[in-house]
Design an enzyme around this catalytic site. Structure first.
Site, PDB file in Angstrom:
ATOM      1  CB  SER A  29      -0.953  -3.635  -2.700  1.00  0.00           C
ATOM      2  OG  SER A  29       0.032  -2.695  -3.869  1.00  0.00           O
ATOM      3  CG  HIS A  60       4.332  -3.294  -5.506  1.00  0.00           C
ATOM      4  ND1 HIS A  60       3.479  -2.327  -6.543  1.00  0.00           N
ATOM      5  CD2 HIS A  60       4.089  -3.785  -4.828  1.00  0.00           C
ATOM      6  CE1 HIS A  60       2.829  -1.580  -5.276  1.00  0.00           C
ATOM      7  NE2 HIS A  60       3.513  -2.565  -4.527  1.00  0.00           N
ATOM      8  CG  HIS A  82       0.640   1.818  -8.225  1.00  0.00           C
ATOM      9  ND1 HIS A  82       1.458   0.683  -8.078  1.00  0.00           N
ATOM     10  CD2 HIS A  82      -0.412   1.984  -8.322  1.00  0.00           C
ATOM     11  CE1 HIS A  82       0.770  -0.376  -7.777  1.00  0.00           C
ATOM     12  NE2 HIS A  82      -0.144   0.198  -7.713  1.00  0.00           N
ATOM     13  CE1 TYR A  84       3.939   4.291  -5.905  1.00  0.00           C
ATOM     14  CE2 TYR A  84       1.338   4.490  -6.178  1.00  0.00           C
ATOM     15  CZ  TYR A  84       2.280   3.759  -5.689  1.00  0.00           C
ATOM     16  OH  TYR A  84       2.919   2.009  -5.405  1.00  0.00           O
ATOM     17  CD  GLU A  85       5.362   2.072  -9.634  1.00  0.00           C
ATOM     18  OE1 GLU A  85       6.852   1.712 -10.179  1.00  0.00           O
ATOM     19  OE2 GLU A  85       4.908   1.435  -9.844  1.00  0.00           O
ATOM     20  CB  ALA A 112      -4.698  -2.840  -1.160  1.00  0.00           C
ATOM     21  CG  MET A 210      -2.669   5.594  -4.325  1.00  0.00           C
ATOM     22  SD  MET A 210      -1.242   5.302  -3.125  1.00  0.00           S
ATOM     23  CE  MET A 210      -1.811   5.649  -1.998  1.00  0.00           C
ATOM     24  CB  SER A 211      -4.255   1.177  -9.130  1.00  0.00           C
ATOM     25  OG  SER A 211      -5.107   0.763  -8.202  1.00  0.00           O
ATOM     26  CG  ASN A 234      -5.979   0.860   4.509  1.00  0.00           C
ATOM     27  OD1 ASN A 234      -5.808   0.806   3.804  1.00  0.00           O
ATOM     28  ND2 ASN A 234      -6.275   2.179   4.816  1.00  0.00           N
ATOM     29  CG  HIS A 246       3.140  -0.742   1.502  1.00  0.00           C
ATOM     30  ND1 HIS A 246       2.228  -0.721   1.200  1.00  0.00           N
ATOM     31  CD2 HIS A 246       3.957  -1.583   1.367  1.00  0.00           C
ATOM     32  CE1 HIS A 246       2.517  -2.025  -0.106  1.00  0.00           C
ATOM     33  NE2 HIS A 246       3.817  -1.719   0.127  1.00  0.00           N
TER      34      HIS A 246
HETATM   35  N1  HPA Z   1      -5.962   5.656   0.605  1.00  0.00           N
HETATM   36  C1  HPA Z   1      -5.364   4.913  -0.506  1.00  0.00           C
HETATM   37  N2  HPA Z   1      -4.372   4.116  -1.120  1.00  0.00           N
HETATM   38  C2  HPA Z   1      -4.295   2.926  -0.314  1.00  0.00           C
HETATM   39  C3  HPA Z   1      -5.315   2.979   0.314  1.00  0.00           C
HETATM   40  C4  HPA Z   1      -6.140   3.516   1.941  1.00  0.00           C
HETATM   41  O1  HPA Z   1      -5.903   4.141   2.398  1.00  0.00           O
HETATM   42  N3  HPA Z   1      -5.226   1.688   1.509  1.00  0.00           N
HETATM   43  C5  HPA Z   1      -4.823   1.219   0.321  1.00  0.00           C
HETATM   44  N4  HPA Z   1      -3.671   1.619  -0.920  1.00  0.00           N
END
Ligand code: HPA
Length: 271
Positions: A29, A60, A82, A84-85, A112, A210-211, A234, A246
């Site tokens: 991402s 994406h 992902h 979650y999709e 990310a 998440m990947s 983050n 996001h």
């Molecule tokens: N958690 C999960 N997935 C992420 C995060 C997070 O803090 N930041 C970027 N992708």
């Protein structure tokens, strides 16, 4: 079933290109712009491949870029799907498996991620040294495609020590203060709660996302040599007081795009 679908997608791609990649690269991402650095041979949109999982997340991109970084033939996934999709895990890892079958022996995974290690800062790049994938279903559950790999594959060196050594050296040469750590995958799409992030830390995690971890398992299963870079976009929930968004993920990824690009180019060239 898995091999049938994979063979079909592979035949479809092979009808469009005979490009032979040496290295595969998955762009996470906010990191997709890296594909601009490639001397492009061909582009194939995921939507042109029958049966291929297509991302539903706005922003994406979903395409394979075939080309050269320096003189290395690469296939790049600009955008990934992902879990979650809503696709089954075997579909989520189909693209990585397909890049392996196209001939890529090495795989560079990027993403990310949220920083769980309190020493990290948004904008840090973390080399993945190991991972925890137990919070998501294994992509290897179900019938084992024996032509890809064994039923019980060894994961004791899932991220190649040889590649890690090269990445450390290259980061140092470029003056990039590289972090290292363990990546933990959760399903998302909700960001974690502070309690989940504390659990993650207690497990030995340094970053959460998440990947990636499921892709690494599938790629290692078929014998690919793997390395991974997380962009800490983050701090994970509860590590700082700030709510997660996001937008922050994308803004931080943009901010470090230049450093990220220099590191990835060096890695592709040297591994
Ligand atoms: N958690 C999960 N997935 C992420 C995060 C997070 O803090 N930041 C970027 N992708």
């Amino acid at each position: 079933m898995i091999m049938e679908k994979l063979d079909k997608c592979l035949a479809c791609v092979r009808s469009k290109t005979d490009f032979m990649p040496d290295t595969a690269l998955v762009l996470g991402s906010g990191l997709g712009e890296y594909a601009d650095h490639v001397r492009i041979s061909e582009i194939i949109n995921y939507s042109e491949i029958e049966g291929f999982p297509v991302s539903t997340v706005a922003g994406h991109k979903g395409r394979f870029v075939f080309g050269w970084i320096q003189d290395v033939p690469v296939v790049i996934m600009q955008g990934r799907v992902h879990y979650y999709e809503g696709y089954p895990m075997t579909d989520i890892v189909l693209p990585v498996r397909m890049m392996g079958l196209l001939g890529a022996k090495k795989l560079i995974l990027t993403n990310a991620a949220g920083g769980v290690n309190p020493d990290f800062r948004p904008g840090d790049l973390m080399m993945i040294t190991d991972q925890i994938a137990t919070a998501v279903p294994s992509p290897l559950i179900g019938e084992n495609p024996d032509t890809l790999g064994p039923r019980f594959p060894d994961m004791s060196e899932i991220y190649s020590r040889r590649m890690q050594e090269i990445i450390r050296l290259e980061a140092e040469n470029l003056g990039i203060g590289l972090r290292e750590g363990v990546y933990v995958q959760f399903t998302g799409p909700a960001y974690e709660t502070p309690a989940e992030v504390r659990m993650c830390r207690a497990w030995g995690g340094d970053a959460v996302g998440m990947s990636t971890a499921c892709e690494a398992v599938a790629a290692r299963h078929m014998g690919m040599e793997i390395c991974g870079i997380s962009c800490i976009t983050n701090m994970a929930a509860g590590i700082s007081d700030k709510p997660l968004s996001h937008r922050e993920v994308e803004e931080t990824a943009d901010r470090v795009a230049d450093q990220f690009s220099r590191l990835i180019t060096a890695i592709v060239k040297k591994v």
